[in-house]
Design a protein around this motif. Structure first.
Motif, mmCIF file in Angstrom:
data_model
loop_
_atom_site.group_PDB
_atom_site.id
_atom_site.type_symbol
_atom_site.label_atom_id
_atom_site.label_comp_id
_atom_site.label_asym_id
_atom_site.label_seq_id
_atom_site.Cartn_x
_atom_site.Cartn_y
_atom_site.Cartn_z
ATOM 1 N N MET A 135 -3.881 -70.206 18.692
ATOM 2 C CA MET A 135 -2.551 -70.517 18.144
ATOM 3 C C MET A 135 -1.676 -71.186 19.209
ATOM 4 N N LEU A 136 -0.859 -72.142 18.756
ATOM 5 C CA LEU A 136 0.056 -72.812 19.667
ATOM 6 C C LEU A 136 1.134 -71.850 20.158
ATOM 7 N N THR A 137 1.597 -70.981 19.279
ATOM 8 C CA THR A 137 2.648 -70.025 19.619
ATOM 9 C C THR A 137 2.587 -68.866 18.638
ATOM 10 N N THR A 138 3.174 -67.770 19.034
ATOM 11 C CA THR A 138 3.185 -66.612 18.135
ATOM 12 C C THR A 138 4.507 -66.502 17.380
ATOM 13 N N SER A 139 5.516 -67.313 17.753
ATOM 14 C CA SER A 139 6.808 -67.234 17.084
ATOM 15 C C SER A 139 6.828 -68.145 15.871
ATOM 16 N N THR A 140 7.609 -67.767 14.867
ATOM 17 C CA THR A 140 7.738 -68.541 13.642
ATOM 18 C C THR A 140 9.019 -69.360 13.675
ATOM 19 N N VAL A 141 8.922 -70.607 13.271
ATOM 20 C CA VAL A 141 10.109 -71.441 13.113
ATOM 21 C C VAL A 141 10.432 -71.463 11.626
ATOM 22 N N PRO A 142 11.518 -70.805 11.212
ATOM 23 C CA PRO A 142 11.831 -70.735 9.770
ATOM 24 C C PRO A 142 12.270 -72.086 9.250
ATOM 25 N N PHE A 143 12.041 -72.303 7.972
ATOM 26 C CA PHE A 143 12.494 -73.546 7.346
ATOM 27 C C PHE A 143 14.019 -73.589 7.316
ATOM 28 N N VAL A 144 14.631 -72.460 6.981
ATOM 29 C CA VAL A 144 16.092 -72.330 6.969
ATOM 30 C C VAL A 144 16.448 -70.951 7.503
ATOM 31 N N ASP A 145 17.475 -70.875 8.333
ATOM 32 C CA ASP A 145 17.990 -69.591 8.828
ATOM 33 C C ASP A 145 19.509 -69.608 8.685
ATOM 34 N N LEU A 146 20.013 -69.008 7.612
ATOM 35 C CA LEU A 146 21.445 -69.017 7.331
ATOM 36 C C LEU A 146 22.227 -68.068 8.225
ATOM 37 N N SER A 147 21.550 -67.083 8.802
ATOM 38 C CA SER A 147 22.252 -66.049 9.580
ATOM 39 C C SER A 147 22.912 -66.619 10.825
ATOM 40 N N ILE A 148 22.355 -67.693 11.379
ATOM 41 C CA ILE A 148 22.919 -68.256 12.612
ATOM 42 C C ILE A 148 24.334 -68.768 12.375
ATOM 43 N N ALA A 149 24.554 -69.420 11.243
ATOM 44 C CA ALA A 149 25.894 -69.920 10.929
ATOM 45 C C ALA A 149 26.823 -68.809 10.467
ATOM 46 N N HIS A 150 26.275 -67.811 9.779
ATOM 47 C CA HIS A 150 27.118 -66.763 9.209
ATOM 48 C C HIS A 150 27.571 -65.725 10.238
ATOM 49 N N GLN A 151 26.741 -65.439 11.209
ATOM 50 C CA GLN A 151 27.043 -64.337 12.130
ATOM 51 C C GLN A 151 28.387 -64.488 12.841
ATOM 52 N N PRO A 152 28.721 -65.664 13.391
ATOM 53 C CA PRO A 152 30.005 -65.776 14.110
ATOM 54 C C PRO A 152 31.235 -65.645 13.213
ATOM 55 N N ILE A 153 31.093 -65.861 11.913
ATOM 56 C CA ILE A 153 32.245 -65.803 11.001
ATOM 57 C C ILE A 153 32.153 -64.609 10.060
ATOM 58 N N GLN A 154 31.308 -63.634 10.396
ATOM 59 C CA GLN A 154 31.094 -62.508 9.494
ATOM 60 C C GLN A 154 32.383 -61.741 9.211
ATOM 61 N N ALA A 155 33.191 -61.549 10.245
ATOM 62 C CA ALA A 155 34.437 -60.807 10.043
ATOM 63 C C ALA A 155 35.370 -61.546 9.086
ATOM 64 N N GLU A 156 35.442 -62.870 9.202
ATOM 65 C CA GLU A 156 36.272 -63.666 8.292
ATOM 66 C C GLU A 156 35.744 -63.589 6.863
ATOM 67 N N LEU A 157 34.435 -63.639 6.725
ATOM 68 C CA LEU A 157 33.840 -63.545 5.393
ATOM 69 C C LEU A 157 34.143 -62.192 4.755
ATOM 70 N N ASP A 158 33.981 -61.137 5.545
ATOM 71 C CA ASP A 158 34.265 -59.787 5.038
ATOM 72 C C ASP A 158 35.720 -59.660 4.598
ATOM 73 N N ALA A 159 36.620 -60.216 5.405
ATOM 74 C CA ALA A 159 38.047 -60.127 5.083
ATOM 75 C C ALA A 159 38.382 -60.899 3.806
ATOM 76 N N ALA A 160 37.769 -62.062 3.637
ATOM 77 C CA ALA A 160 38.036 -62.876 2.444
ATOM 78 C C ALA A 160 37.538 -62.184 1.183
ATOM 79 N N ILE A 161 36.361 -61.583 1.277
ATOM 80 C CA ILE A 161 35.818 -60.849 0.128
ATOM 81 C C ILE A 161 36.692 -59.647 -0.192
ATOM 82 N N ALA A 162 37.100 -58.926 0.842
ATOM 83 C CA ALA A 162 37.944 -57.744 0.639
ATOM 84 C C ALA A 162 39.276 -58.118 -0.007
ATOM 85 N N GLN A 163 39.818 -59.278 0.371
ATOM 86 C CA GLN A 163 41.090 -59.715 -0.209
ATOM 87 C C GLN A 163 40.960 -59.947 -1.709
ATOM 88 N N VAL A 164 39.857 -60.571 -2.129
ATOM 89 C CA VAL A 164 39.644 -60.787 -3.563
ATOM 90 C C VAL A 164 39.481 -59.454 -4.281
#
Length: 380
Positions: free
Chosen positions: A1-30
């Protein structure tokens, strides 16, 4: 094998993690406000998204397919009207045209960009042709200048399918600002994605927006007063609140995608004489790369399906967008198209392969994917 790590096709968590608190607050407001349908956050998002797309108005709906179908109706499309659209698009484009009651007229694509061939579109125009639906595929706009010239010469309405092209730019235009109206999708993996389904129609015309608001809400311009055959297709307030948080980050995420594509372009250039050719970028930094797509040509030592299998074995997740053109889908054989009608689209569907692409993908992950391709075709 070239490597043992997987490169995902899409990883949404990278973009969401830094703004998680803002997302939680927006949902809570609704949740606190309880305005789950047609609430404050929806109106705020509609205004913000219209401004971002350099247009005046936007109307949120339940999904991108409804955005096409209702948007075309709001633009005055009637049964019997012929609408030009590419054969190589996600089936939602075709479904939207059919749900609007129009007659779809499929046309071929340009193989180097995978975008609709406007010369083929011109050749397909008849006395019944009312509109063209250019699909800004993979994150790259169909040339606005060429579109406008075609539309003006033949009195065609332009309705953009911008489901994969949030804030894409070309010829000084932003996706959604070229035609009479434009449809966007907020499917979670889109450049601007919700936490479920969602869509929107952008327009500069007040009468189109007004009809959209009625059509999405049971055909009622005001409560319990129904003037046309509408439906229930509203962008949920919760989803709008989430999109409100994410929208200010979209430019940076798009820049990350474009930079990743440049790394891919540079690394894959060595494989050009081995039949690995990326879909061409004619938009420079205006291409927002919802997908990064390569073509596996006939002179490649292995075919596309074998390459995909070998990449999977090396931990590289890939996709095919799309493996069957619209005119060959079993459900739509009644439209009268057949194999051989659109040779460029048919060939392209056998060649294309989408590589991992998402904001935050690392140079190491890109290099791992490139190295795995080299190994698969015998270049390593």
């Amino acid at each position: 094998m070239l490597t043992t790590s997987t490169v995902p096709f899409v990883d949404l968590s990278i973009a969401h993690q830094p703004i998680q608190a803002e997302l939680d607050a927006a949902i809570a407001q609704v949740l606190r406000q309880g305005d789950f349908i047609m609430g404050k956050a929806l109106a705020e998002f509609e205004a913000a998204f219209a401004q971002a797309c350099q247009t005046q108005l936007a109307v949120g709906v339940a999904c991108g397919t409804d955005a096409i179908a209702l948007g075309l109706k709001a633009c005055g499309i009637q049964p019997g009207d012929e609408i030009l659209l590419p054969a190589n698009t996600f089936i939602a484009t075709l479904i939207g045209v059919l749900h609007a009651g129009a007659t779809p007229v499929l046309v071929d694509c340009a193989p180097d960009t995978a975008l609709i061939d406007l010369n083929a579109a011109k050749a397909a125009i008849t006395s019944k042709t009312r509109a063209i639906v250019p699909v800004h595929l993979y994150g790259q706009m169909v040339s606005p200048q060429a579109l406008l010239e075609l539309a003006q010469a033949h009195s065609l309405l332009i309705f953009e399918d911008a489901a994969q092209a949030h804030l894409a730019q070309r010829d000084g235009y932003t996706a959604g600002s070229v035609g009479t109206a434009a449809a966007f999708s907020f499917y979670p993996s889109k450049n601007l994605g919700a936490f479920g389904d969602g869509g929107i129609v952008c327009t500069a015309q007040a009468e189109v927006a007004a009809k959209m608001r009625s059509l999405r809400n049971y055909g009622a311009p005001r409560k319990y007063y129904h003037t046309e055959l509408g439906t229930n297709s509203r962008l949920d307030t919760l989803q709008a609140a989430i999109l409100n948080v994410k929208l200010p980050h979209l430019n940076a995420w798009n820049q990350s995608r474009n930079q990743a594509a440049q790394h891919y372009d540079s690394g894959l250039a060595a494989f050009g004489d081995r039949g690995i050719v990326p879909i061409q970028n004619r938009s420079g930094t205006g291409h927002v790369y919802h997908l990064y797509v390569i073509r596996v040509l006939d002179d490649c030592p292995i075919n596309r399906d074998t390459l995909q299998q070998k990449l999977e074995e090396q931990g590289i997740q890939t996709g095919i967008h799309y493996p069957i053109p619209c005119h060959l889908q079993p459900a739509y054989q009644n439209l009268g198209f057949k194999a051989g009608d659109f040779p460029q689209a048919e060939q392209l569907c056998q060649q294309i392969l989408s590589l991992p692409m998402f904001p935050g993908i690392t140079l190491q992950q890109i290099q791992q994917a490139i190295a795995a391709i080299g190994l698969a075709i015998g270049e390593n």
